[in-house]
Design a protein around this motif. Structure first.
Motif, PDB file in Angstrom:
ATOM      1  N   ALA A 245     -11.706  21.588  32.126  1.00  0.00           N
ATOM      2  CA  ALA A 245     -12.701  21.683  31.054  1.00  0.00           C
ATOM      3  C   ALA A 245     -13.973  20.922  31.433  1.00  0.00           C
ATOM      4  CB  ALA A 245     -12.130  21.132  29.758  1.00  0.00           C
ATOM      5  N   PRO A 246     -15.149  21.477  31.125  1.00  0.00           N
ATOM      6  CA  PRO A 246     -16.406  20.747  31.364  1.00  0.00           C
ATOM      7  C   PRO A 246     -16.518  19.602  30.370  1.00  0.00           C
ATOM      8  CG  PRO A 246     -16.832  22.740  30.116  1.00  0.00           C
ATOM      9  CD  PRO A 246     -15.372  22.781  30.468  1.00  0.00           C
ATOM     10  N   ASP A 247     -17.500  18.749  30.598  1.00  0.00           N
ATOM     11  CA  ASP A 247     -17.714  17.631  29.676  1.00  0.00           C
ATOM     12  C   ASP A 247     -18.508  18.126  28.473  1.00  0.00           C
ATOM     13  OD1 ASP A 247     -17.688  15.113  28.596  1.00  0.00           O
ATOM     14  OD2 ASP A 247     -19.424  14.407  29.726  1.00  0.00           O
ATOM     15  N   GLU A 248     -17.931  19.118  27.816  1.00  0.00           N
ATOM     16  CA  GLU A 248     -18.514  19.700  26.607  1.00  0.00           C
ATOM     17  C   GLU A 248     -17.373  20.076  25.664  1.00  0.00           C
ATOM     18  OE1 GLU A 248     -21.226  22.909  27.170  1.00  0.00           O
ATOM     19  OE2 GLU A 248     -22.795  21.587  27.949  1.00  0.00           O
TER      20      GLU A 248
ATOM     21  N   LEU B 154     -12.764  18.150  21.732  1.00  0.00           N
ATOM     22  CA  LEU B 154     -14.050  17.693  21.226  1.00  0.00           C
ATOM     23  C   LEU B 154     -14.485  16.434  21.962  1.00  0.00           C
ATOM     24  CD1 LEU B 154     -13.451  18.264  17.406  1.00  0.00           C
ATOM     25  CD2 LEU B 154     -14.256  19.886  19.134  1.00  0.00           C
ATOM     26  N   GLN B 155     -14.426  16.516  23.281  1.00  0.00           N
ATOM     27  CA  GLN B 155     -14.912  15.446  24.150  1.00  0.00           C
ATOM     28  C   GLN B 155     -14.281  14.090  23.795  1.00  0.00           C
ATOM     29  OE1 GLN B 155     -18.984  17.202  23.413  1.00  0.00           O
ATOM     30  NE2 GLN B 155     -19.393  16.144  25.339  1.00  0.00           N
ATOM     31  N   GLY B 156     -12.969  14.056  23.895  1.00  0.00           N
ATOM     32  CA  GLY B 156     -12.219  12.830  23.625  1.00  0.00           C
ATOM     33  C   GLY B 156     -11.255  12.970  22.467  1.00  0.00           C
ATOM     34  N   GLN B 157     -11.509  13.957  21.616  1.00  0.00           N
ATOM     35  CA  GLN B 157     -10.616  14.204  20.488  1.00  0.00           C
ATOM     36  C   GLN B 157     -10.061  15.627  20.583  1.00  0.00           C
ATOM     37  OE1 GLN B 157     -11.582  11.668  16.849  1.00  0.00           O
ATOM     38  NE2 GLN B 157     -13.536  12.656  17.265  1.00  0.00           N
TER      39      GLN B 157
ATOM     40  N   GLU C 105     -12.455   9.684  14.901  1.00  0.00           N
ATOM     41  CA  GLU C 105     -13.901   9.576  14.696  1.00  0.00           C
ATOM     42  C   GLU C 105     -14.301  10.828  13.937  1.00  0.00           C
ATOM     43  OE1 GLU C 105     -18.117   9.440  17.216  1.00  0.00           O
ATOM     44  OE2 GLU C 105     -16.198   9.500  18.280  1.00  0.00           O
ATOM     45  N   ASP C 106     -14.565  10.700  12.649  1.00  0.00           N
ATOM     46  CA  ASP C 106     -14.686  11.883  11.794  1.00  0.00           C
ATOM     47  C   ASP C 106     -16.048  12.559  11.827  1.00  0.00           C
ATOM     48  OD1 ASP C 106     -16.137  10.029  10.383  1.00  0.00           O
ATOM     49  OD2 ASP C 106     -14.938  10.144   8.545  1.00  0.00           O
ATOM     50  N   ALA C 107     -17.042  11.930  12.451  1.00  0.00           N
ATOM     51  CA  ALA C 107     -18.367  12.564  12.551  1.00  0.00           C
ATOM     52  C   ALA C 107     -18.878  12.469  13.989  1.00  0.00           C
ATOM     53  CB  ALA C 107     -19.348  11.918  11.585  1.00  0.00           C
ATOM     54  N   PRO C 108     -18.144  13.044  14.948  1.00  0.00           N
ATOM     55  CA  PRO C 108     -18.561  12.934  16.345  1.00  0.00           C
ATOM     56  C   PRO C 108     -19.760  13.817  16.661  1.00  0.00           C
ATOM     57  CG  PRO C 108     -16.702  14.428  16.184  1.00  0.00           C
ATOM     58  CD  PRO C 108     -16.926  13.868  14.796  1.00  0.00           C
ATOM     59  N   VAL C 109     -20.532  13.408  17.634  1.00  0.00           N
ATOM     60  CA  VAL C 109     -21.595  14.242  18.182  1.00  0.00           C
ATOM     61  C   VAL C 109     -21.083  14.830  19.490  1.00  0.00           C
ATOM     62  CG1 VAL C 109     -23.940  14.296  19.132  1.00  0.00           C
ATOM     63  CG2 VAL C 109     -23.441  12.907  17.103  1.00  0.00           C
ATOM     64  N   VAL C 110     -21.077  16.162  19.571  1.00  0.00           N
ATOM     65  CA  VAL C 110     -20.558  16.845  20.755  1.00  0.00           C
ATOM     66  C   VAL C 110     -21.671  17.650  21.418  1.00  0.00           C
ATOM     67  CG1 VAL C 110     -18.223  16.965  19.804  1.00  0.00           C
ATOM     68  CG2 VAL C 110     -19.809  18.880  19.444  1.00  0.00           C
ATOM     69  N   THR C 111     -21.388  18.115  22.624  1.00  0.00           N
ATOM     70  CA  THR C 111     -22.364  18.869  23.403  1.00  0.00           C
ATOM     71  C   THR C 111     -21.846  20.270  23.688  1.00  0.00           C
ATOM     72  OG1 THR C 111     -23.088  16.823  24.485  1.00  0.00           O
ATOM     73  CG2 THR C 111     -23.731  18.894  25.526  1.00  0.00           C
TER      74      THR C 111
ATOM     75  N   SER D 184     -23.515  23.680  25.854  1.00  0.00           N
ATOM     76  CA  SER D 184     -24.638  24.224  26.627  1.00  0.00           C
ATOM     77  C   SER D 184     -25.816  23.250  26.677  1.00  0.00           C
ATOM     78  CB  SER D 184     -25.083  25.572  26.042  1.00  0.00           C
ATOM     79  OG  SER D 184     -24.030  26.514  26.110  1.00  0.00           O
ATOM     80  N   GLY D 185     -25.495  21.969  26.751  1.00  0.00           N
ATOM     81  CA  GLY D 185     -26.524  20.945  26.858  1.00  0.00           C
ATOM     82  C   GLY D 185     -27.168  20.535  25.555  1.00  0.00           C
ATOM     83  N   LEU D 186     -26.796  21.169  24.438  1.00  0.00           N
ATOM     84  CA  LEU D 186     -27.352  20.837  23.128  1.00  0.00           C
ATOM     85  C   LEU D 186     -26.338  20.030  22.316  1.00  0.00           C
ATOM     86  CD1 LEU D 186     -29.038  24.261  22.289  1.00  0.00           C
ATOM     87  CD2 LEU D 186     -30.129  22.178  23.158  1.00  0.00           C
ATOM     88  N   ARG D 187     -26.839  19.194  21.416  1.00  0.00           N
ATOM     89  CA  ARG D 187     -25.981  18.262  20.672  1.00  0.00           C
ATOM     90  C   ARG D 187     -25.809  18.716  19.225  1.00  0.00           C
ATOM     91  NH1 ARG D 187     -28.056  12.478  20.995  1.00  0.00           N
ATOM     92  NH2 ARG D 187     -25.846  11.879  21.086  1.00  0.00           N
ATOM     93  N   TYR D 188     -24.583  18.554  18.739  1.00  0.00           N
ATOM     94  CA  TYR D 188     -24.245  18.932  17.368  1.00  0.00           C
ATOM     95  C   TYR D 188     -23.322  17.879  16.768  1.00  0.00           C
ATOM     96  CZ  TYR D 188     -25.748  23.535  19.055  1.00  0.00           C
ATOM     97  OH  TYR D 188     -26.461  24.572  19.606  1.00  0.00           O
ATOM     98  N   GLN D 189     -23.556  17.574  15.494  1.00  0.00           N
ATOM     99  CA  GLN D 189     -22.664  16.646  14.807  1.00  0.00           C
ATOM    100  C   GLN D 189     -21.607  17.429  14.032  1.00  0.00           C
ATOM    101  OE1 GLN D 189     -23.992  13.932  11.526  1.00  0.00           O
ATOM    102  NE2 GLN D 189     -23.219  12.370  12.926  1.00  0.00           N
ATOM    103  N   LEU D 190     -20.365  17.044  14.211  1.00  0.00           N
ATOM    104  CA  LEU D 190     -19.264  17.711  13.534  1.00  0.00           C
ATOM    105  C   LEU D 190     -18.766  16.876  12.368  1.00  0.00           C
ATOM    106  CD1 LEU D 190     -17.236  19.029  16.621  1.00  0.00           C
ATOM    107  CD2 LEU D 190     -19.241  20.011  15.488  1.00  0.00           C
ATOM    108  N   ASN D 191     -17.876  17.461  11.598  1.00  0.00           N
ATOM    109  CA  ASN D 191     -17.269  16.785  10.458  1.00  0.00           C
ATOM    110  C   ASN D 191     -15.782  17.115  10.488  1.00  0.00           C
ATOM    111  OD1 ASN D 191     -16.534  15.666   8.044  1.00  0.00           O
ATOM    112  ND2 ASN D 191     -18.035  16.772   6.798  1.00  0.00           N
ATOM    113  N   LEU D 192     -14.959  16.149  10.844  1.00  0.00           N
ATOM    114  CA  LEU D 192     -13.536  16.391  11.054  1.00  0.00           C
ATOM    115  C   LEU D 192     -12.684  15.806   9.937  1.00  0.00           C
ATOM    116  CD1 LEU D 192     -13.278  15.503  14.856  1.00  0.00           C
ATOM    117  CD2 LEU D 192     -13.827  17.700  13.816  1.00  0.00           C
ATOM    118  N   GLY D 193     -11.618  16.521   9.603  1.00  0.00           N
ATOM    119  CA  GLY D 193     -10.615  15.986   8.693  1.00  0.00           C
ATOM    120  C   GLY D 193     -10.890  16.164   7.225  1.00  0.00           C
ATOM    121  N   ARG D 194     -12.063  16.729   6.880  1.00  0.00           N
ATOM    122  CA  ARG D 194     -12.396  16.884   5.459  1.00  0.00           C
ATOM    123  C   ARG D 194     -12.533  18.336   5.035  1.00  0.00           C
ATOM    124  NH1 ARG D 194     -16.478  13.031   6.751  1.00  0.00           N
ATOM    125  NH2 ARG D 194     -15.846  10.898   6.286  1.00  0.00           N
TER     126      ARG D 194
END
Length: 310
Positions: A20-23, A46-49, A107-113, A115-125
């Motif tokens: 898997a890439p670092d994305e 999700l890059q660690g999760q 980490e319930d609000a991780p920032v992931v990558t 295609s080189g762009l960043r997005y904040q997720l919302n996990l568990g809710r």
């Protein structure tokens, strides 16, 4: 779902995580029906999760085997090498899609990558994390087409297409979605990528009651339509999609393009192509975008359909 099939799941997970890439990436897509006994199981990195999702109830024996498999998986050297921190199990078949931590701390609000762009997720809710991973190629396509264009993003959710469009050089993007909270997350996604928010509008409106406001910012060179399959009280795909398509001629600039999407296994590509012929015959079907390989499905018409018209 069969507990006896779980060793196959964890073996495949290991091989996919290794490459898997670092994305952010889907590692296992049981819903593509390529693994017997695992048809209602998915897993996203999700890059660690790691987020494991069940789409139908399973018995206690399955859950026990899954928990034990997770324990063994997180003891691998690969898990440490990839920076694994947490495993979350989400019960998507239950109201509210409740989730439980099987390993580590969430980490319930991780920032992931992606295609080189960043997005904040919302996990568990919520049922959805904030980014539909099967639409990666669609966002990449928009990014590649957006240079100096005026873009309309209908059913914008957390504005993934908008982020891709601005990253691709769009002059302006208009996002329309009923959910203010989703658009707020979209605004944050733009900020995470250092975008100029003066180029982006966020309209928290019912699309069918807001054509006048939407039209004011047109005409649009590129329109993205990515509705939910069903939204109680506001959208029924088979009935309401055509109501959108018939508005396209008055919204679209000359030589404009449309990316029309549908992710219901009950609705085929032919539905979109035929509906467009009926409601906006000026637009011609060009091609269907491929889905990412990790979302392979025995029946491509059951998977995401992302069609380009011009």
């Amino acid at each position: 779902m069969q507990a006896s099939a779980l060793p196959v799941f964890f073996d495949y997970l290991t091989s996919q995580l290794e490459h898997a890439p670092d994305e952010v990436r889907r590692l296992f897509h049981g819903r593509g029906r390529r693994w017997s006994g695992l048809e209602q199981l998915t897993c996203d990195w999700l890059q660690g999760q790691l987020v494991i999702s069940l789409f139908k109830p399973v018995d206690d024996g399955f859950l026990t085997e899954l928990q034990q498999g997770v324990e063994r998986f997180t003891q691998q050297e690969l898990w440490l090498q990839k920076g694994g921190r947490c495993v979350l199990l989400q019960h998507r078949y239950q109201d509210g899609a409740p989730a439980q931590v099987l390993f580590g701390e969430l980490e319930d609000a991780p920032v992931v990558t992606e295609s080189g762009l960043r997005y904040q997720l919302n996990l568990g809710r919520n049922q959805n994390s904030g980014l539909f991973l099967d639409m990666r190629y669609g966002r990449d396509w928009v990014r590649g087409q957006a240079q100096h264009k005026n873009v309309l993003n209908l059913f914008a959710y957390t504005c993934g297409f908008s982020v891709a469009a601005i990253a691709g050089g769009a002059d302006n993007v208009v996002n329309v979605d009923m959910a203010k909270s989703s658009l707020s997350r979209g605004r944050e996604n733009h900020r995470l990528n250092g975008h100029n928010l003066n180029q982006v509008k966020f309209l928290a409106h019912d699309i069918f009651k807001s054509w006048g406001k939407i039209k004011k910012s047109g005409p649009y060179d590129l329109i993205v339509i990515d509705p939910p399959s069903f939204q109680k009280g506001s959208f029924a795909l088979s009935k309401d999609y055509k109501r959108i398509l018939r508005r396209l001629p008055e919204l679209l600039a000359e030589k404009g393009e449309v990316l029309a999407c549908v992710n219901s296994p009950m609705v085929s590509s032919d539905f979109l192509i035929e509906s467009m012929q009926q409601e906006a015959p000026q637009l011609q079907f060009i091609e269907r975008l491929d889905n990412p390989p990790e979302f392979a499905d025995l029946d491509c018409e059951s998977a995401l359909k992302a069609l380009i018209f011009k």
